[in-house]
Design a protein around this motif. Structure first.
Motif, PDB file in Angstrom:
ATOM      1  N   ALA A 168     -17.753 -33.074  11.571  1.00 24.23           N
ATOM      2  CA  ALA A 168     -18.364 -31.877  10.997  1.00 24.23           C
ATOM      3  C   ALA A 168     -17.076 -30.706  12.267  1.00 24.23           C
ATOM      4  CB  ALA A 168     -19.031 -30.723  11.417  1.00 24.23           C
ATOM      5  N   ARG A 169     -16.766 -31.376  13.443  1.00 21.43           N
ATOM      6  CA  ARG A 169     -16.466 -31.190  15.067  1.00 21.43           C
ATOM      7  C   ARG A 169     -14.461 -31.284  14.681  1.00 21.43           C
ATOM      8  NH1 ARG A 169     -20.764 -32.614  19.346  1.00 21.43           N
ATOM      9  NH2 ARG A 169     -22.068 -31.172  18.745  1.00 21.43           N
ATOM     10  N   ARG A 170     -14.298 -32.217  13.517  1.00 21.16           N
ATOM     11  CA  ARG A 170     -12.826 -32.596  13.496  1.00 21.16           C
ATOM     12  C   ARG A 170     -11.875 -31.422  12.683  1.00 21.16           C
ATOM     13  NH1 ARG A 170     -13.111 -38.525  12.683  1.00 21.16           N
ATOM     14  NH2 ARG A 170     -10.576 -38.876  13.335  1.00 21.16           N
ATOM     15  N   LEU A 171     -11.035 -30.938  12.891  1.00 20.46           N
ATOM     16  CA  LEU A 171     -10.744 -30.106  12.363  1.00 20.46           C
ATOM     17  C   LEU A 171      -9.663 -30.874  11.122  1.00 20.46           C
ATOM     18  CD1 LEU A 171      -9.542 -26.990  11.934  1.00 20.46           C
ATOM     19  CD2 LEU A 171      -7.180 -28.299  12.881  1.00 20.46           C
ATOM     20  N   ILE A 172      -9.244 -31.861  11.204  1.00 15.77           N
ATOM     21  CA  ILE A 172      -9.196 -32.797   9.831  1.00 15.77           C
ATOM     22  C   ILE A 172     -10.413 -33.216   8.973  1.00 15.77           C
ATOM     23  CG2 ILE A 172      -9.617 -34.965  10.713  1.00 15.77           C
ATOM     24  CD1 ILE A 172      -7.192 -35.748   9.012  1.00 15.77           C
ATOM     25  N   THR A 173     -11.338 -33.106   9.384  1.00 17.88           N
ATOM     26  CA  THR A 173     -12.263 -33.194   8.096  1.00 17.88           C
ATOM     27  C   THR A 173     -12.383 -32.218   7.010  1.00 17.88           C
ATOM     28  OG1 THR A 173     -13.499 -34.507   9.509  1.00 17.88           O
ATOM     29  CG2 THR A 173     -14.849 -33.665   7.911  1.00 17.88           C
ATOM     30  N   TRP A 174     -12.043 -30.723   7.594  1.00 15.87           N
ATOM     31  CA  TRP A 174     -12.223 -29.480   7.408  1.00 15.87           C
ATOM     32  C   TRP A 174     -10.926 -29.068   5.888  1.00 15.87           C
ATOM     33  CZ3 TRP A 174     -16.901 -26.891   6.830  1.00 15.87           C
ATOM     34  CH2 TRP A 174     -17.794 -26.834   8.216  1.00 15.87           C
TER      35      TRP A 174
END
Length: 417
Positions: A234-240
């Motif tokens: 949840a803290r990684r932009l790529i995940t979103w």
């Protein structure tokens, strides 16, 4: 090498073969009602919106039950979690075949929960038990098998229903779960020489040697380990970005999967059996994309592959909107694209994670959020069709979802090599 008690049996083909048989059960049960949805609606008095729930509910479970699936996999080992997935799918298939609206909806939800566990655990198994050079290939084989399962049920359900009725037609696919269960049990019964080290062995700290003043104390070691721990998804932009891209892929796929037979019946005049067989083209051509993407991934960067996938995907809604009589061409292009879309996202996930635990969390996050978006596809498409009486609005919504996959996906994967 892994211990005999935890490895997978036999030669290099055994694990992929077992994964293929399992994957036949991770999409096929969802699309089984689509070719006979008209019969189901007549017998049970379902509206178009409720009928759309038969595809929406499992996909919604993919989202809502993902934390449960992640918890199950963390508490049990992946082998037991996958076995449990098959048992739940089997039970749900039997319940869903009972000729009542309540059993239909409850069984569909049970199937969704079982498939959710399989969705999350398979990428973990592939990453853990497949050598680095074979991850892309095995991932492609897995996603191909997902679509082969959909194709088999799309082709077979209507003819079986014509002979024995729709309850038998959607119940008979439970046989696939039984076969996959036996295959998976065999696969986990031994050890394979080609497997990578187990997580415990891979993460075992190296012995510390040297003068005593160069050895860190326990507190320093814990600090270093905390600093090197992977960032939560949840803290990684790529995940979103991957989650939104996966959502665009899932929304488009499930909206079209649920309603292509009806669309072809309405726009071209196909019979029920012909519509089911025609929609299977969309499913089986996914094999081309799923196996082609790993080949491209050896030379192309993921963002380039996502761009190509999105371009081909656009042909499906645009083609059906302006030239539905060329449905075969659009199904070929869109089918290959949808098989490649899910494959390239899984490949990106495998490439960016740093451990099995990270893989489980990332897989659960991306699939959970993506399928939450995707679960709206059949319901939105069915509601728009019911409200407008034609297929223009549903296809335009699918078009927007495909554009989301292309734009957000390429942006998210821009730094992945």
């Amino acid at each position: 090498m892994r211990g005999a008690g935890s490895g997978l049996r036999g030669a290099a083909w055994v694990l992929p073969a077992a994964i293929v048989l399992v994957a036949l059960n991770l999409r096929g049960p969802i699309v089984a009602p689509a070719p006979v949805i008209g019969d189901i609606r007549v017998d049970l008095g379902l509206t178009a919106t409720i009928a759309g729930l038969l595809t929406t509910i499992p996909v919604l479970c993919f989202a809502l039950a993902t934390p449960f699936a992640s918890w199950v996999i963390a508490r049990a080992d992946p082998e037991r979690a996958l076995s449990l997935s098959l048992v739940i799918v089997l039970a749900g298939t039997v319940v869903r075949s009972m000729p009542s609206s309540a059993a239909l909806l409850v069984g569909t939800a049970v199937i969704g929960i079982g498939i959710t566990i399989g969705n999350v655990v398979i990428p973990v198994v592939i990453r853990r038990d497949t050598s680095a050079e074979r991850v892309g290939l095995v991932t492609g084989v897995y996603t191909s098998a997902l679509n082969v399962g959909s194709m088999i049920t799309s082709l077979g359900t209507a003819p079986i229903a014509a002979a024995w009725g729709w309850p038998v037609a959607i119940a008979v696919w439970a046989v696939l779960a039984v076969v996959a269960g036996f295959a998976w049990t065999y696969a986990v019964g031994g050890r394979a020489a080609w497997l990578r080290p187990s997580p415990a062995e891979a993460e075992e700290p190296l012995p510390v040697t040297g003068p005593i003043d160069q050895v860190m104390d326990a507190g320093a070691i814990r600090t270093v380990r905390a600093a090197s721990a992977p960032v939560r998804p949840a803290r990684r932009l790529i995940t979103w970005g991957l989650t939104l891209a996966f959502g665009g892929q899932a929304f488009s796929y499930y909206a079209l999967t649920a309603w292509i037979p009806t669309l072809l019946h309405d726009e071209i005049g196909f019979s029920k059996a012909s519509s089911g067989a025609s929609s299977s083209v969309f499913q089986i051509l996914a094999v081309v994309g799923a196996l082609g993407v790993p080949v491209l991934a050896a030379k192309w960067r993921p963002r380039a592959i996502i761009s190509l996938v999105a371009f081909l995907w656009l042909a499906m809604p645009l083609g059906l909107l302006f030239a539905p009589q060329l449905w075969l061409l659009w199904s070929v292009l869109g089918g290959a694209a949808q098989g490649g879309g899910i494959t390239v996202i899984f490949i990106v996930i495998v490439r960016i994670v740093s451990s099995d635990a990270d893989a489980r969390r990332m897989s659960a996050f991306v699939q959970g959020g993506g399928y939450l978006i995707g679960s709206a596809g059949p319901l939105v498409a069915g509601s728009l069709h019911g409200a407008t009486g034609d297929w223009t609005a549903p296809l335009l919504v699918v078009l927007v979802a495909v554009l989301t996959l292309g734009i957000v996906g390429t942006t998210a994967a821009r730094r992945v090599s």
